[in-house]
Design an enzyme around this catalytic site. Sequence first.
Site, PDB file in Angstrom:
ATOM      1  N   ALA A   1      -1.444   2.102   2.898  1.00 37.02           N
ATOM      2  CA  ALA A   1      -1.128   2.016   4.336  1.00 37.02           C
ATOM      3  C   ALA A   1      -1.711   0.928   5.070  1.00 37.02           C
ATOM      4  O   ALA A   1      -1.005   0.270   5.957  1.00 37.02           O
ATOM      5  CB  ALA A   1      -1.802   3.241   4.886  1.00 37.02           C
ATOM      6  N   THR A   2      -2.909  -0.038   4.592  1.00 38.08           N
ATOM      7  CA  THR A   2      -3.272  -0.999   5.137  1.00 38.08           C
ATOM      8  C   THR A   2      -2.145  -2.064   5.132  1.00 38.08           C
ATOM      9  O   THR A   2      -1.796  -2.585   6.260  1.00 38.08           O
ATOM     10  CB  THR A   2      -4.757  -1.511   4.718  1.00 38.08           C
ATOM     11  OG1 THR A   2      -5.554  -0.607   4.942  1.00 38.08           O
ATOM     12  CG2 THR A   2      -4.706  -2.816   5.236  1.00 38.08           C
TER      13      THR A   2
ATOM     14  N   GLN B   1      -2.385   9.917   7.878  1.00 35.27           N
ATOM     15  CA  GLN B   1      -2.976  11.327   7.884  1.00 35.27           C
ATOM     16  C   GLN B   1      -2.162  12.236   8.258  1.00 35.27           C
ATOM     17  O   GLN B   1      -2.526  13.425   8.434  1.00 35.27           O
ATOM     18  CB  GLN B   1      -4.157  11.024   8.789  1.00 35.27           C
ATOM     19  CG  GLN B   1      -5.311  10.077   8.454  1.00 35.27           C
ATOM     20  CD  GLN B   1      -5.966  10.470   7.065  1.00 35.27           C
ATOM     21  OE1 GLN B   1      -5.886  11.427   6.719  1.00 35.27           O
ATOM     22  NE2 GLN B   1      -6.739   9.505   6.549  1.00 35.27           N
TER      23      GLN B   1
ATOM     24  N   SER C   1       0.136   6.557   2.507  1.00 32.70           N
ATOM     25  CA  SER C   1      -0.313   6.218   1.504  1.00 32.70           C
ATOM     26  C   SER C   1      -0.609   7.401   0.294  1.00 32.70           C
ATOM     27  O   SER C   1      -0.809   8.357   0.739  1.00 32.70           O
ATOM     28  CB  SER C   1      -1.781   5.778   1.908  1.00 32.70           C
ATOM     29  OG  SER C   1      -2.566   5.187   1.119  1.00 32.70           O
ATOM     30  N   GLY C   2      -0.851   6.916  -0.751  1.00 30.43           N
ATOM     31  CA  GLY C   2      -0.960   7.668  -1.967  1.00 30.43           C
ATOM     32  C   GLY C   2      -2.228   8.527  -2.078  1.00 30.43           C
ATOM     33  O   GLY C   2      -2.273   9.539  -2.267  1.00 30.43           O
ATOM     34  N   HIS C   3      -3.238   7.707  -1.782  1.00 28.25           N
ATOM     35  CA  HIS C   3      -4.604   8.348  -2.305  1.00 28.25           C
ATOM     36  C   HIS C   3      -5.120   9.478  -0.915  1.00 28.25           C
ATOM     37  O   HIS C   3      -5.890   9.925  -1.292  1.00 28.25           O
ATOM     38  CB  HIS C   3      -5.541   7.032  -2.495  1.00 28.25           C
ATOM     39  CG  HIS C   3      -6.273   6.600  -1.232  1.00 28.25           C
ATOM     40  ND1 HIS C   3      -7.335   6.847  -0.631  1.00 28.25           N
ATOM     41  CD2 HIS C   3      -5.447   5.511  -0.524  1.00 28.25           C
ATOM     42  CE1 HIS C   3      -7.492   5.819   0.491  1.00 28.25           C
ATOM     43  NE2 HIS C   3      -6.366   5.245   0.709  1.00 28.25           N
TER      44      HIS C   3
ATOM     45  N   THR D   1       5.491  -8.808  -9.488  1.00 28.41           N
ATOM     46  CA  THR D   1       6.086  -7.805 -10.524  1.00 28.41           C
ATOM     47  C   THR D   1       5.854  -6.433  -9.915  1.00 28.41           C
ATOM     48  O   THR D   1       4.489  -6.094  -9.764  1.00 28.41           O
ATOM     49  CB  THR D   1       5.426  -8.017 -11.714  1.00 28.41           C
ATOM     50  OG1 THR D   1       5.886  -9.394 -12.293  1.00 28.41           O
ATOM     51  CG2 THR D   1       6.110  -6.955 -12.892  1.00 28.41           C
TER      52      THR D   1
ATOM     53  N   CYS E   1     -13.484   2.560   7.062  1.00 29.85           N
ATOM     54  CA  CYS E   1     -12.835   1.280   7.437  1.00 29.85           C
ATOM     55  C   CYS E   1     -13.368   0.610   8.499  1.00 29.85           C
ATOM     56  O   CYS E   1     -13.399  -0.731   8.698  1.00 29.85           O
ATOM     57  CB  CYS E   1     -11.531   1.271   7.863  1.00 29.85           C
ATOM     58  SG  CYS E   1     -10.478   2.420   6.498  1.00 29.85           S
TER      59      CYS E   1
HETATM   60  N1  PMP Z   1      -4.109   4.493   8.476  1.00 33.10           N
HETATM   61  C1  PMP Z   1      -4.916   5.801   8.531  1.00 33.10           C
HETATM   62  C2  PMP Z   1      -4.562   6.566   9.941  1.00 33.10           C
HETATM   63  C3  PMP Z   1      -5.932   5.889   7.661  1.00 33.10           C
HETATM   64  O1  PMP Z   1      -6.771   7.012   8.067  1.00 33.10           O
HETATM   65  C4  PMP Z   1      -5.995   5.053   6.758  1.00 33.10           C
HETATM   66  C5  PMP Z   1      -7.284   5.442   5.629  1.00 33.10           C
HETATM   67  N2  PMP Z   1      -8.650   5.156   6.263  1.00 33.10           N
HETATM   68  C6  PMP Z   1      -5.155   3.891   6.410  1.00 33.10           C
HETATM   69  C7  PMP Z   1      -4.260   3.617   7.540  1.00 33.10           C
HETATM   70  C8  PMP Z   1      -5.437   2.693   5.311  1.00 33.10           C
HETATM   71  O2  PMP Z   1      -4.889   3.392   4.414  1.00 33.10           O
HETATM   72  P1  PMP Z   1      -5.250   2.684   2.794  1.00 33.10           P
HETATM   73  O3  PMP Z   1      -6.410   2.840   2.350  1.00 33.10           O
HETATM   74  O4  PMP Z   1      -3.987   3.199   1.882  1.00 33.10           O
HETATM   75  O5  PMP Z   1      -5.012   1.250   3.179  1.00 33.10           O
END
Ligand code: PMP
Length: 370
Positions: A69-70, A178, A196-198, A234, A320
Amino acid sequence: MIYLDYTATTPPDPAVVSAFNAVAMGYPGNENSEHQSGKAARNQTESASEMILRRLLAPEHQVIFTSGATEANNLAIKGLADKKRHLGKHVITTPYEHASVIASFGVLQREGFEVEFAETGSDGTVRLDSLQALLRPDTILVSVGAVHGEIGIRQPIDEIGRLLDKYPYITFHSDMTQAIGKIPVDVSMVDLATFSGHKIFGLKGVGALLRKKNVILEPQIHGGHSTTEYRSGTPPTPLHVSLAVALGLAMDREDDQLRHVYGLNVYLRERLAAFPEVRINSPVSAIPHILNISVLPIPAEQMRARLDARGICVSTQSACHSGKGRSEAVFRLTQEEQRARTSVRISLSRLTTVDEIDALIEALGAELGR
Ligand code: PMP
C-alpha cells in the site's frame, strides 16, 4: 503469545502460500518475455487482475500491482500530481491518513502544491460541507483514506464519491488498505484505490493500486519496457496470484469475520468499562477490528512493553510512525494530551478468541493493580 495487532499485519492463509508456491514452481517465466514461458506467466497475472476486479465489482478499473500500500499511495498521489500539475496545484486530504499518504503530500508541498485538509467532525469523519467548500477550479486531487489504521475511523467514501462526481476534473483517491477484505466497500466510487495483501491474510510485499482507466499517472519507478506500464522490472507473478487468492478468501469470509469481530469488540468494550482509568478513543462508528484505548496512568510505550512482557502483542500509534511520545491522531480526535500519550491500539481478526480478550483484560487488571 497472544497477537492483538492484526492491523499491523496478518499471518498468511495457508491457501495463499500454496498458491504462491504453485505459481512460483509452475510459471517461472519472465512476463516481459515473448515466448511461451513468458506468456504463460503473463496469463497468470492477467487472471489474477480479472479476479480482483470481479471480486471488487470494479470493471472500469485496471490493477496496478505494487509492493504494497505504501508504494500504491505514492504512485497514486505523486503520479497523478506529476501528470496534472499543468491543470492546477491544489490538492486536498484529511488529517487522518497513513504516513505514506501524508509523506507523499509532503513531497507535493515541497514542489509548490497547496495542500489543504478537510475538516472533520467529533468522530473524525470528514465534513462534506467543509470538503465541498474547499473545492476549486485548480483542485486536481482529493485523497481520503477509507479507514484510519490507528483509530479505525471510517470515512463516508460513497458520499464523497457522489459529491466529487459533480467535479469530473478532480481525481478521487482512497487508501482502502484497512477496508478492502474487512468491511464492504464500493470501489466504483473512487478513481484510484489502494490496498495491500498482508493486511488480509495475504503475503507481505504485494499490494495494488486500482486505477480507473481514464486516470493518467506518471510512473514512479522507471526502467526498461515492461508489461507493467507503471512499474518497470520483472513482475513477481506468484505474488500477484497470491494477492488475488487472499482477496477472494477475505471476501468469501467477509460477513462471518465481520460478525465475529464485531461481537469481540462489543465484549472488549464491556470488559474495559470495569476500569475507570481506561478511555476508549475509537468512536463507536469505527470499524470493529480496531479498538484504540488510553490507559491513563501508563505511558503508551511502557504499556505496550509491559503487555509484551506478559505475552500480549499490541501496538502504539501506527507501526509506521516514529515515536514522538504522543499520538497525533488521538490528540486531534480527543484534544487530550494525556490520552494521546497513553494510547495503545488493540486490533482483532477472525482468528481472535474470547479467551485472548480475557487474557488481555487480566493483564491490564494486573498492570493497574487489581
Ligand atoms: N495505509 C494504511 C491505512 C495502513 O494501515 C498501512 C499499513 N500500516 C499502509 C497504508 C501501508 O501498507 P503496506 O505495509 O502494504 O505498505
